[in-house]
Design an enzyme around this catalytic site. Structure first.
Site, mmCIF file in Angstrom:
data_model
loop_
_atom_site.group_PDB
_atom_site.id
_atom_site.type_symbol
_atom_site.label_atom_id
_atom_site.label_comp_id
_atom_site.label_asym_id
_atom_site.label_seq_id
_atom_site.Cartn_x
_atom_site.Cartn_y
_atom_site.Cartn_z
ATOM 1 N N ASP A 132 108.823 -28.109 38.402
ATOM 2 C CA ASP A 132 110.241 -28.239 38.095
ATOM 3 C C ASP A 132 110.518 -27.342 36.894
ATOM 4 O OD1 ASP A 132 112.756 -29.049 37.346
ATOM 5 O OD2 ASP A 132 112.320 -31.187 37.412
ATOM 6 N N GLN A 169 123.718 -26.998 43.480
ATOM 7 C CA GLN A 169 124.359 -28.015 42.647
ATOM 8 C C GLN A 169 125.778 -28.278 43.180
ATOM 9 O OE1 GLN A 169 123.178 -30.052 40.452
ATOM 10 N NE2 GLN A 169 121.178 -29.167 39.985
ATOM 11 N N ASP A 171 118.373 -24.577 36.135
ATOM 12 C CA ASP A 171 119.718 -25.010 36.520
ATOM 13 C C ASP A 171 120.198 -26.082 35.563
ATOM 14 O OD1 ASP A 171 117.884 -26.975 37.340
ATOM 15 O OD2 ASP A 171 119.224 -27.693 38.909
ATOM 16 N N HIS A 195 98.203 -47.481 45.918
ATOM 17 C CA HIS A 195 98.778 -48.125 47.099
ATOM 18 C C HIS A 195 100.135 -47.517 47.449
ATOM 19 C CE1 HIS A 195 100.177 -51.219 49.883
ATOM 20 N NE2 HIS A 195 101.327 -51.110 49.238
ATOM 21 N N ASP A 197 110.216 -35.379 46.174
ATOM 22 C CA ASP A 197 109.390 -35.871 45.075
ATOM 23 C C ASP A 197 110.143 -36.998 44.389
ATOM 24 O OD1 ASP A 197 110.214 -35.037 41.967
ATOM 25 O OD2 ASP A 197 111.279 -33.921 43.520
#
Length: 376
Positions: free
Chosen positions: A92, A194, A146, A340, A271
Site C-alpha cells: 500500500d 477514488q 492517493d 483459523h 485485503d
C-alpha cells in the site's frame, strides 16, 4: 506482470484468473493477509505458506518507511529477503495511513506532510518519493499515492480530492517509469479509483484510471464507514468501466459477506485486517457463522474449534481451550485464532474460484451469505 482470465460466471460478473509475478502465480479471486510492518500479526511465515497457502501478502509503505526504515530494507535486499517471504508481495502506498492521521497531517498539491505516530518526527510523502520508497521495499505490486476521503464526505471535497489523486497518479507513473527496480525483478504499479460514494465521480475516476493503461487497477476509499449497499453500488459502477483483462483490487475489504458480494461484481483481489484483528479479540469466522469464543457457552465445549476446517484435522485445540487462552490474553490464543480466520478467508476465496469454474457460484454464494451472517 501478466493477468490471464480463466473462467466467468454466467449469472454474475464473477470471474477466475491468474496473475503471474516474479515471485509466483496468484490465483484469483484472492484474499491477501495484511502484514503491515513486515509481518502478519501473530502468524509465522511458514504457517502462511504451508497451513493456509497464502499466495500473496501485504506490506505498508508508511509503517515500513518509519520502522525499520529504508536504509535497513535496502541493505537487506528488500522486504522479501528481510522477512523471508519468497512469494508475491504488494505494498500500500501509505495513503490510507496518512488519511487516518487526521490531526497530524496536512495535504497539499506537493504531497502530504505528517508527523510520525512513533516519535512525532515530521515527514513528507510525495508521489515521487512514495514510488522511490516502494522501489526500496521491493514489492511485486506497488500502489499509486492517493488521498482516501472520509465518509461522509461533501461532494465538493470528494471532487477536489479525486482530481488531485489523478494528478498525483500522473506524477507516480512518470517517476515509476523513469526508475528501475533495485533487486533484479520487475515491479507493477496499480492506480487507485477514488470519488467517495458519488456515482458521477466514481465513473469519472474509473475512466481516468483506465486511460493510464497500467497492468492492474485498484478501488480505494470504500469500507471507510459507508453502508455496505453504497460500497456495492460504487464497486459495480467501477467494475463496469475498468478493463476486463486487468485485475481489479478492492482495497481494505472486508467481511466474508463483503468478499462474496464483491466477487459477484467482478473484483479479483482483496485485503483486510479484519480476520487477524477480530481473531485477537476472540471473534472466529466459520462456515456456519460467527463465534465469539469469549462467551461463557464455550467454557466447557471440548469439541474442535471448527470441525469442518481441515486446518484442525490433526490438532487437538478445542473451543474451551481457545476460550481460556483468549480470556487469559495468552499469545498462543491470538496465534490460533488468527491462523483459523485467515484459513477461513483463504478457503472462502478458493471455494469461490471452484464454484465459478463449476458454474454454480451464485447459488452457493447466496446460501453462504445467509449462513455467514449468523451468530453462533
Amino acid at each position: 506482470m501478466k493477468f490471464t482470465l480463466q473462467a466467468k460466471d454466467k449469472q454474475s460478473k464473477a470471474r477466475t484468473g491468474s496473475i503471474e509475478t516474479a515471485h509466483g502465480t496468484i490465483q484469483t479471486p484472492i484474499f491477501m493477509p495484511v502484514g503491515t510492518a513486515g509481518t502478519v500479526k501473530a502468524v509465522h511465515q511458514r504457517e502462511l505458506a504451508d497451513d493456509i497457502n497464502a499466495q500473496i501478502i501485504l506490506g505498508n509503505t508508511y509503517h515500513l518507511y518509519l520502522r525499520p526504515g529504508l536504509e535497513v530494507l535496502q541493505a537487506a535486499g528488500g522486504l522479501h529477503r528481510f522477512n523471508g517471504w519468497d512469494r508475491p508481495l504488494l505494498t500500500d502506498s501509505g495513503g490510507y495511513q496518512v488519511y487516518s492521521l487526521t490531526e497530524v497531517r496536512k495535504i497539499r498539491e506537493e504531497g502530504v506532510t505528517f508527523r510520525s505516530h512513533i516519535d512525532g518526527s515530521k515527514h513528507l510523502f510525495t508521489p515521487e518519493n512514495v514510488m522511490d520508497t516502494q522501489r526500496v521495499i521491493g514489492a511485486d505490486i506497488v500502489m499509486a499515492f492517493d488521498e482516501c476521503t472520509p465518509y461522509p464526505c461533501e461532494y465538493k471535497y470528494a471532487k477536489h480530492s479525486m482530481a488531485m489523486t489523478h494528478r498525483w497518479l500522473s506524477r507516480c507513473c512518470a517517476r515509476f517509469d523513469s526508475t528501475e527496480p533495485l533487486y533484479g525483478y520487475e515491479q507493477t504499479l496499480f492506480p487507485i479509483v477514488q470519488g467517495s460514494v458519488y456515482k458521477d465521480l466514481r465513473r469519472q475516476s474509473a475512466e481516468t484510471i483506465a486511460s493510464f493503461g497500467r497492468d492492474g487497477n485498484a478501488i480505494g476509499g470504500l469500507s471507510v464507514g459507508e453502508p455496505a449497499e453504497e460500497m456495492y453500488a460504487m464497486t459495480e459502477i467501477v467494475c463496469d468501466i475498468l478493463p476486463e483483462d486487468k485485475p481489479r483490487y478492492l482495497m481494505g475489504v472486508g467481511t466474508p459477506v463483503n468478499l462474496l458480494e464483491n466477487i459477484a461484481l467482478g473484483i479479483d483481489m482483496f485485503d483486510c485486517v479484519m480476520p487477524t484483528r477480530n481473531a485477537r479479540n476472540g471473534m472466529l469466522f466459520t462456515r456456519q457463522g460467527v463465534i465469539n469464543i469469549k462467551n461463557k457457552k464455550w467454557e466447557s465445549d471440548f469439541s474442535p474449534i471448527d470441525a469442518e476446517s481441515d486446518l484442525w484435522a490433526d490438532r487437538a485445540y478445542s473451543k474451551a481451550y481457545l476460550r481460556h487462552l483468549i480470556r487469559s490474553q495468552e499469545i498462543l490464543g491470538a496465534q490460533i485464532a488468527s491462523l483459523h480466520n485467515l484459513h477461513f478467508y483463504l478457503w472462502l476465496v478458493n471455494e469461490a474460484r471452484e464454484r465459478i469454474a463449476a458454474g454454480d457460484f451464485c447459488e452457493w454464494k447466496n446460501r453462504m451469505v445467509r449462513q455467514l451472517g449468523e451468530k453462533i
